[in-house]
Design an enzyme around this catalytic site. Structure first.
Site, PDB file in Angstrom:
ATOM      1  N   LYS A  50     -20.350 -82.425  -9.784  1.00 40.38           N
ATOM      2  CA  LYS A  50     -19.565 -81.796  -8.595  1.00 40.38           C
ATOM      3  C   LYS A  50     -18.404 -82.995  -8.375  1.00 40.38           C
ATOM      4  O   LYS A  50     -18.933 -84.220  -8.288  1.00 40.38           O
ATOM      5  CB  LYS A  50     -20.153 -81.331  -7.287  1.00 40.38           C
ATOM      6  CG  LYS A  50     -19.055 -81.255  -6.206  1.00 40.38           C
ATOM      7  CD  LYS A  50     -19.944 -80.324  -4.951  1.00 40.38           C
ATOM      8  CE  LYS A  50     -20.604 -81.317  -3.925  1.00 40.38           C
ATOM      9  NZ  LYS A  50     -19.823 -82.157  -3.256  1.00 40.38           N
ATOM     10  N   ASP A  87     -23.555 -85.142  -7.348  1.00 40.49           N
ATOM     11  CA  ASP A  87     -21.995 -85.456  -7.044  1.00 40.49           C
ATOM     12  C   ASP A  87     -21.709 -86.447  -8.039  1.00 40.49           C
ATOM     13  O   ASP A  87     -22.347 -87.394  -8.372  1.00 40.49           O
ATOM     14  CB  ASP A  87     -22.063 -85.970  -5.789  1.00 40.49           C
ATOM     15  CG  ASP A  87     -21.597 -84.925  -4.685  1.00 40.49           C
ATOM     16  OD1 ASP A  87     -20.964 -84.001  -5.171  1.00 40.49           O
ATOM     17  OD2 ASP A  87     -21.834 -85.030  -3.346  1.00 40.49           O
ATOM     18  N   ASP A  89     -23.268 -87.062  -2.480  1.00 38.84           N
ATOM     19  CA  ASP A  89     -23.152 -88.216  -2.299  1.00 38.84           C
ATOM     20  C   ASP A  89     -23.302 -88.729  -0.664  1.00 38.84           C
ATOM     21  O   ASP A  89     -23.185 -89.780  -0.319  1.00 38.84           O
ATOM     22  CB  ASP A  89     -21.861 -88.779  -2.983  1.00 38.84           C
ATOM     23  CG  ASP A  89     -20.640 -88.306  -2.274  1.00 38.84           C
ATOM     24  OD1 ASP A  89     -20.874 -87.237  -1.609  1.00 38.84           O
ATOM     25  OD2 ASP A  89     -19.341 -88.745  -2.409  1.00 38.84           O
ATOM     26  N   SER A  90     -23.531 -87.766  -0.029  1.00 40.93           N
ATOM     27  CA  SER A  90     -23.869 -87.900   1.365  1.00 40.93           C
ATOM     28  C   SER A  90     -25.194 -88.498   1.471  1.00 40.93           C
ATOM     29  O   SER A  90     -25.658 -89.185   2.635  1.00 40.93           O
ATOM     30  CB  SER A  90     -24.334 -86.564   2.052  1.00 40.93           C
ATOM     31  OG  SER A  90     -25.302 -85.752   1.182  1.00 40.93           O
ATOM     32  N   GLU A 115     -14.723 -84.100  -5.875  1.00 39.50           N
ATOM     33  CA  GLU A 115     -13.778 -83.594  -4.985  1.00 39.50           C
ATOM     34  C   GLU A 115     -12.195 -83.663  -5.436  1.00 39.50           C
ATOM     35  O   GLU A 115     -11.810 -84.462  -5.969  1.00 39.50           O
ATOM     36  CB  GLU A 115     -13.542 -84.533  -3.675  1.00 39.50           C
ATOM     37  CG  GLU A 115     -15.154 -84.446  -3.017  1.00 39.50           C
ATOM     38  CD  GLU A 115     -15.432 -85.930  -1.785  1.00 39.50           C
ATOM     39  OE1 GLU A 115     -14.443 -86.191  -1.612  1.00 39.50           O
ATOM     40  OE2 GLU A 115     -16.726 -85.790  -1.645  1.00 39.50           O
ATOM     41  N   GLU A 147     -15.163 -77.316   2.265  1.00 46.19           N
ATOM     42  CA  GLU A 147     -15.898 -77.698   3.359  1.00 46.19           C
ATOM     43  C   GLU A 147     -14.850 -77.866   4.627  1.00 46.19           C
ATOM     44  O   GLU A 147     -13.635 -78.282   4.413  1.00 46.19           O
ATOM     45  CB  GLU A 147     -16.391 -79.328   3.255  1.00 46.19           C
ATOM     46  CG  GLU A 147     -16.884 -80.183   4.470  1.00 46.19           C
ATOM     47  CD  GLU A 147     -17.681 -81.262   3.810  1.00 46.19           C
ATOM     48  OE1 GLU A 147     -17.921 -81.576   2.535  1.00 46.19           O
ATOM     49  OE2 GLU A 147     -17.949 -81.958   4.867  1.00 46.19           O
TER      50      GLU A 147
HETATM   51  O1  KIV Z   1     -22.501 -84.816  -0.506  1.00 50.96           O
HETATM   52  C1  KIV Z   1     -22.848 -83.785  -0.053  1.00 50.96           C
HETATM   53  O2  KIV Z   1     -23.868 -83.625   0.510  1.00 50.96           O
HETATM   54  C2  KIV Z   1     -22.054 -82.764  -0.098  1.00 50.96           C
HETATM   55  C3  KIV Z   1     -22.199 -81.555   0.803  1.00 50.96           C
HETATM   56  C4  KIV Z   1     -21.632 -81.874   2.064  1.00 50.96           C
HETATM   57  C5  KIV Z   1     -21.470 -80.313   0.363  1.00 50.96           C
HETATM   58  O3  KIV Z   1     -20.845 -82.923  -0.749  1.00 50.96           O
END
Ligand code: KIV
Length: 258
Positions: free
Chosen positions: A109, A81, A42-43, A111, A178
């Site tokens: 994934k 994500d 989600d970056s 958080e 992280e």
């Molecule tokens: O969203 C992302 O790119 C991430 C990485 C920073 C691990 O979760």
């Protein structure tokens, strides 16, 4: 690449490599360079959508980018994500995780730690592979007041380690850690049998992930844990250098650790 291959890499001591990709072209390039994992992170809120944080990323955004990335991911494991507020109840988590799997992800994934027990357990009971994300959780940036190194004091380090152990017990297949001190990254990697993928978590994690736009020097003023690998003449060379440097243990160094 599947989760058993990742475990085998951990057991053999070979470092695991992971880069983010958000589209078919980068997926193809990284896949052909033999990256182990591609993460549709989600970056993308930061590097594609130009936002200051990841909170504006929607499920529809993640589905769109996962579908595009999956088209050209043939060898790597593809993790996608779950975006902000897409896993507030167990039922919502399952429905959204199923959408990402249908879009082409091998694993989802999200958080958080023990507060998401019901979500982890429900996905496990539906055979949806999950990657955890502990330490700095960018979706909590407003709550924690900025992007800060986590687990510096003993109490918070113990909380992160206990979370990691709980996630492993609930069937989580791998965990991204992280922005934590290198010592804690090492302790978590050594305490768990599942692979620990670090980003700003020191040299001793089982693998390393970077946001591809950081690794290619596109991001302005990146965090300390980033290294620009685009010192050669092409993105392919930079990608191969990143993979080699992680496998050879030349990246990260103490210079990139907390
Ligand atoms: O969203 C992302 O790119 C991430 C990485 C920073 C691990 O979760």
């Amino acid at each position: 690449m599947n989760i058993n291959d990742l475990k085998t890499l951990k057991q053999s001591g070979e470092k695991i490599t992971c880069l983010t990709a958000y589209d078919a072209s980068f997926a193809q390039l990284f896949d052909e360079c033999n990256i182990d994992i591609i993460l549709v992170g989600d970056s993308l809120g930061n590097v594609i959508q130009g936002d200051k944080n990841t909170l504006g990323v929607s499920m529809d955004d993640m589905i769109y980018h996962t579908q595009a990335t999956a088209k050209n991911t043939n060898k790597a494991l593809l993790i996608a994500d779950m975006p902000y507020q897409s896993y507030t109840t167990a039922a919502q988590t399952l429905a959204n995780a199923q959408r990402l799997i249908n879009a082409g992800a091998d694993m989802v994934k999200f958080e958080g730690g023990r507060e998401f027990e019901a979500c982890f357990k429900l996905l496990q009971s539906h055979n949806i592979p999950v990657c955890g994300h502990l330490g700095l959780q960018p979706q909590s940036v407003l709550k924690i007041g900025g992007y800060k190194v986590q687990g510096r004091d003993q109490h918070s380090a113990e909380r992160i380690l206990t979370d990691a152990k709980a996630l492993e017990n609930w069937g989580v297949k791998t965990i991204v850690i992280e922005c934590v001190p290198a010592k804690l990254g090492k302790q978590i990697s050594q305490s768990l049998t599942i692979p620990i993928i670090g980003i700003g978590a020191g040299v001793d994690c089982d693998g390393q992930v970077l946001v591809s736009y950081d690794m290619l020097g596109i991001t302005q003023n990146p965090p300390k844990f980033v290294k620009n690998f685009l010192t050669n003449s092409s993105i392919q060379s930079a990608t191969k250098d990143f993979i080699q440097a992680v496998k050879n243990r030349d990246f990260p160094t103490d210079k990139h650790s907390y």
